[in-house]
Write a protein that holds these residues in place. Structure first.
Motif, PDB file in Angstrom:
ATOM      1  N   TYR A 103       0.912  -1.291   0.076  1.00  0.00           N
ATOM      2  CA  TYR A 103       0.042  -0.034  -0.053  1.00  0.00           C
ATOM      3  C   TYR A 103       0.910   1.234   0.047  1.00  0.00           C
ATOM      4  O   TYR A 103       0.732   2.054  -0.772  1.00  0.00           O
ATOM      5  N   GLU A 104       1.825   1.337   0.898  1.00  0.00           N
ATOM      6  CA  GLU A 104       2.646   2.665   0.915  1.00  0.00           C
ATOM      7  C   GLU A 104       3.548   2.598  -0.444  1.00  0.00           C
ATOM      8  O   GLU A 104       3.783   3.724  -0.859  1.00  0.00           O
ATOM      9  N   ASN A 107       1.246   4.305  -2.893  1.00  0.00           N
ATOM     10  CA  ASN A 107       0.669   5.526  -2.768  1.00  0.00           C
ATOM     11  C   ASN A 107       1.886   6.372  -2.152  1.00  0.00           C
ATOM     12  O   ASN A 107       1.692   7.352  -1.397  1.00  0.00           O
ATOM     13  N   HIS A 108       3.074   6.297  -2.624  1.00  0.00           N
ATOM     14  CA  HIS A 108       4.235   7.012  -2.065  1.00  0.00           C
ATOM     15  C   HIS A 108       3.997   8.370  -2.619  1.00  0.00           C
ATOM     16  O   HIS A 108       3.775   8.615  -3.864  1.00  0.00           O
ATOM     17  N   GLY A 109       4.275   9.173  -1.814  1.00  0.00           N
ATOM     18  CA  GLY A 109       4.239  10.720  -2.231  1.00  0.00           C
ATOM     19  C   GLY A 109       2.763  11.155  -2.042  1.00  0.00           C
ATOM     20  O   GLY A 109       2.652  12.444  -1.985  1.00  0.00           O
ATOM     21  N   LYS A 110       1.689  10.365  -1.716  1.00  0.00           N
ATOM     22  CA  LYS A 110       0.448  10.835  -1.430  1.00  0.00           C
ATOM     23  C   LYS A 110      -0.192  10.751   0.023  1.00  0.00           C
ATOM     24  O   LYS A 110      -0.987  11.185   0.402  1.00  0.00           O
ATOM     25  N   LEU A 111       0.745   9.970   0.697  1.00  0.00           N
ATOM     26  CA  LEU A 111       0.028   9.754   2.127  1.00  0.00           C
ATOM     27  C   LEU A 111       0.684  10.912   3.182  1.00  0.00           C
ATOM     28  O   LEU A 111       1.791  11.519   2.562  1.00  0.00           O
ATOM     29  N   TRP A 112       0.024  11.244   4.149  1.00  0.00           N
ATOM     30  CA  TRP A 112       0.493  12.395   5.070  1.00  0.00           C
ATOM     31  C   TRP A 112       1.547  12.172   5.548  1.00  0.00           C
ATOM     32  O   TRP A 112       2.607  13.179   5.637  1.00  0.00           O
ATOM     33  N   HIS A 114       4.415  11.274   4.079  1.00  0.00           N
ATOM     34  CA  HIS A 114       5.496  11.853   2.995  1.00  0.00           C
ATOM     35  C   HIS A 114       5.277  13.075   2.725  1.00  0.00           C
ATOM     36  O   HIS A 114       6.214  13.864   2.000  1.00  0.00           O
ATOM     37  N   ILE A 115       4.094  13.965   3.008  1.00  0.00           N
ATOM     38  CA  ILE A 115       4.008  15.475   2.444  1.00  0.00           C
ATOM     39  C   ILE A 115       3.824  16.180   3.676  1.00  0.00           C
ATOM     40  O   ILE A 115       3.776  17.444   3.481  1.00  0.00           O
TER      41      ILE A 115
END
Length: 124
Positions: A103-104, A107-112, A114-115
């Motif tokens: 899952y990570e 969704n790399h770069g889209k999770l909290w 990461h940002i």
């Protein structure tokens, strides 16, 4: 294997000679044979079995492995139940961690996590 000329009571071994009769062991109750598990636990058995397995064909090695797995994990009800419970716990843990990693990665770069550095401010 019986020979036509041999008396009915004499049993021949596969090599052609007369087979020796087994004398009863006074330590084993009548009608029972000693368990082969006693020998499997012994250290010398493991040392002697290792070279034999190295020379075995792949089919023999698979059969030896299946026999060992059966005798260790599935022969008794208690060890069978314990194997199932521990297997379920290990599988659940591995499946959960694998699904989280998948899952990570998707969704790399889209999770909290990461940002969040873009939106949080330093407080002094």
């Amino acid at each position: 294997m019986k020979s036509a000329s041999a008396p009915e009571s004499e049993v021949l071994s596969p090599c052609g000679g007369a087979a020796r009769r087994r004398t009863p062991n006074p330590m084993v109750p009548r009608g029972r044979t000693p368990s082969p598990r006693v020998h499997r636990r012994h250290y010398k058995f493991l040392v002697q079995a290792a070279p034999a397995l190295a020379r075995a064909s792949p089919e023999e090695a698979v059969m030896a492995l299946r026999s060992r797995l059966y005798s260790v994990f599935f022969r008794r009800t208690s060890t069978f139940a314990l194997t199932i419970v521990l297997g379920a716990l290990v599988f659940e843990r591995a499946f959960d961690q694998g699904a989280d990693a998948f899952y990570e990665r998707l969704n790399h770069g889209k999770l909290w996590k990461h940002i969040k550095h873009k939106y949080e401010t330093q407080e002094e």
